[in-house]
Design a protein around this motif. Structure first.
Motif, PDB file in Angstrom:
ATOM      1  N   GLN A 115      33.361  44.356  32.698  1.00  9.26           N
ATOM      2  CA  GLN A 115      34.358  44.854  31.735  1.00  9.26           C
ATOM      3  C   GLN A 115      35.763  44.772  32.345  1.00  9.26           C
ATOM      4  OE1 GLN A 115      33.825  45.756  28.405  1.00  9.26           O
ATOM      5  NE2 GLN A 115      36.051  45.597  28.447  1.00  9.26           N
ATOM      6  N   ALA A 116      35.866  45.085  33.637  1.00 10.52           N
ATOM      7  CA  ALA A 116      37.181  45.000  34.298  1.00 10.52           C
ATOM      8  C   ALA A 116      37.675  43.551  34.329  1.00 10.52           C
ATOM      9  CB  ALA A 116      37.090  45.562  35.716  1.00 10.52           C
ATOM     10  N   ILE A 117      36.730  42.606  34.415  1.00 10.24           N
ATOM     11  CA  ILE A 117      37.083  41.178  34.402  1.00 10.24           C
ATOM     12  C   ILE A 117      37.645  40.801  33.026  1.00 10.24           C
ATOM     13  CG2 ILE A 117      36.185  38.812  34.668  1.00 10.24           C
ATOM     14  CD1 ILE A 117      35.812  40.242  37.271  1.00 10.24           C
ATOM     15  N   VAL A 118      36.960  41.257  31.980  1.00  8.55           N
ATOM     16  CA  VAL A 118      37.441  41.007  30.613  1.00  8.55           C
ATOM     17  C   VAL A 118      38.863  41.554  30.460  1.00  8.55           C
ATOM     18  CG1 VAL A 118      37.136  41.557  28.153  1.00  8.55           C
ATOM     19  CG2 VAL A 118      35.153  41.080  29.561  1.00  8.55           C
ATOM     20  N   ASP A 119      39.045  42.792  30.895  1.00  9.42           N
ATOM     21  CA  ASP A 119      40.359  43.429  30.745  1.00  9.42           C
ATOM     22  C   ASP A 119      41.439  42.646  31.481  1.00  9.42           C
ATOM     23  OD1 ASP A 119      39.069  45.340  29.287  1.00  9.42           O
ATOM     24  OD2 ASP A 119      38.998  46.829  30.907  1.00  9.42           O
ATOM     25  N   LYS A 120      41.077  42.134  32.670  1.00  7.84           N
ATOM     26  CA  LYS A 120      42.060  41.383  33.456  1.00  7.84           C
ATOM     27  C   LYS A 120      42.425  40.074  32.742  1.00  7.84           C
ATOM     28  CE  LYS A 120      44.612  41.098  37.099  1.00  7.84           C
ATOM     29  NZ  LYS A 120      45.637  42.131  37.362  1.00  7.84           N
ATOM     30  N   VAL A 121      41.416  39.400  32.196  1.00  9.09           N
ATOM     31  CA  VAL A 121      41.678  38.140  31.484  1.00  9.09           C
ATOM     32  C   VAL A 121      42.597  38.419  30.288  1.00  9.09           C
ATOM     33  CG1 VAL A 121      40.659  36.250  30.134  1.00  9.09           C
ATOM     34  CG2 VAL A 121      39.518  37.041  32.204  1.00  9.09           C
TER      35      VAL A 121
ATOM     36  N   LEU B  81      32.557  37.613  41.076  1.00 14.48           N
ATOM     37  CA  LEU B  81      33.991  37.765  40.871  1.00 14.48           C
ATOM     38  C   LEU B  81      34.488  39.179  41.146  1.00 14.48           C
ATOM     39  CD1 LEU B  81      34.232  35.868  37.490  1.00 14.48           C
ATOM     40  CD2 LEU B  81      35.037  35.061  39.708  1.00 14.48           C
ATOM     41  N   THR B  82      35.735  39.233  41.532  1.00 12.05           N
ATOM     42  CA  THR B  82      36.454  40.505  41.506  1.00 12.05           C
ATOM     43  C   THR B  82      37.698  40.250  40.655  1.00 12.05           C
ATOM     44  OG1 THR B  82      37.888  40.003  43.392  1.00 12.05           O
ATOM     45  CG2 THR B  82      35.750  41.004  43.885  1.00 12.05           C
ATOM     46  N   VAL B  83      38.337  41.303  40.207  1.00 10.29           N
ATOM     47  CA  VAL B  83      39.522  41.105  39.361  1.00 10.29           C
ATOM     48  C   VAL B  83      40.599  40.307  40.094  1.00 10.29           C
ATOM     49  CG1 VAL B  83      39.317  42.999  37.707  1.00 10.29           C
ATOM     50  CG2 VAL B  83      40.289  43.437  39.934  1.00 10.29           C
ATOM     51  N   GLU B  84      40.587  40.403  41.430  1.00 11.47           N
ATOM     52  CA  GLU B  84      41.605  39.666  42.206  1.00 11.47           C
ATOM     53  C   GLU B  84      41.424  38.151  42.094  1.00 11.47           C
ATOM     54  OE1 GLU B  84      39.991  42.439  43.951  1.00 11.47           O
ATOM     55  OE2 GLU B  84      41.694  43.520  43.077  1.00 11.47           O
ATOM     56  N   ASP B  85      40.218  37.704  41.741  1.00  7.78           N
ATOM     57  CA  ASP B  85      39.979  36.253  41.628  1.00  7.78           C
ATOM     58  C   ASP B  85      40.561  35.665  40.339  1.00  7.78           C
ATOM     59  OD1 ASP B  85      38.417  36.201  43.957  1.00  7.78           O
ATOM     60  OD2 ASP B  85      36.647  36.850  42.838  1.00  7.78           O
ATOM     61  N   ILE B  86      40.787  36.505  39.355  1.00 12.77           N
ATOM     62  CA  ILE B  86      41.092  36.002  38.011  1.00 12.77           C
ATOM     63  C   ILE B  86      42.405  35.211  37.924  1.00 12.77           C
ATOM     64  CG2 ILE B  86      41.282  36.618  35.545  1.00 12.77           C
ATOM     65  CD1 ILE B  86      38.487  37.012  36.883  1.00 12.77           C
ATOM     66  N   PRO B  87      43.498  35.716  38.501  1.00 11.24           N
ATOM     67  CA  PRO B  87      44.741  34.925  38.387  1.00 11.24           C
ATOM     68  C   PRO B  87      44.584  33.515  38.945  1.00 11.24           C
ATOM     69  CG  PRO B  87      45.211  37.114  39.251  1.00 11.24           C
ATOM     70  CD  PRO B  87      43.724  36.986  39.209  1.00 11.24           C
TER      71      PRO B  87
END
Ligand code: FES
Length: 157
Positions: free
Chosen positions: A95-101, A145-151
């Motif tokens: 869910q945190a990944i979705v939010d970050k995207v 994944l971690t949220v830091e990977d998303i950018p």
């Protein structure tokens, strides 16, 4: 929104599909499936054409298209980002990944960015639970994944 998918060529292909199915019973579902493959979506313009050619009321077509989740009303973006919200991914923080995207692209789940670049979808388990949490961009799979990977991932597109 980019309307290039509404080309004469695509409408000609749709005519052929309708011609093939017209006389069969229960023709609407296969025609809708084929139409979505051709146009990438079943927008109102596409539904209207099917309604005219098959003599099926638009309201009936709209009802079917909005009832089944495999049909989409809007054209998809060039890149479809899928974030798995299956159990294994969810407990590992998808869910945190979705939010970050969403934060980085401005695109909510089920929507497409106004420039037509990204669509965001929440998916069910894609069978890569060992890599949870998992995100896909078109055919590409990214795991653990971690949220830091998303950018960094989004920057590739
Ligand atoms: S739950 Fe996400 S890949 Fe299985």
């Amino acid at each position: 929104m980019d309307k290039s998918y509404l080309s004469n060529e695509n409408f000609a292909r749709l005519d052929e599909v309708i011609e093939e199915h017209k006389e069969k019973r229960g023709a609407l579902m296969p025609v809708l499936h084929e139409a979505q493959k051709i146009f990438g979506c079943l927008s109102l313009e596409v539904q209207k054409k099917i309604s005219e050619k098959m003599s099926v009321p638009l309201s009936e077509i709209y009802g079917v298209v909005t009832f089944y989740s495999q049909f989409t009303l809007e054209p998809k973006g060039k890149y479809t980002i899928g974030v798995c919200l299956g159990t294994a991914c969810y407990v590992r923080g998808s869910q945190a990944i979705v939010d970050k995207v969403t934060e980085l692209t401005g695109v909510a789940v089920g929507k497409t960015s106004s420039d037509g670049k990204f669509s965001l979808e929440a998916t069910r388990c894609i069978g890569a639970c060992g890599l949870a949490p998992v995100l896909t961009v078109n055919e590409e799979v990214y795991g653990r994944l971690t949220v830091e990977d998303i950018p960094g991932i989004l920057a590739k597109y």
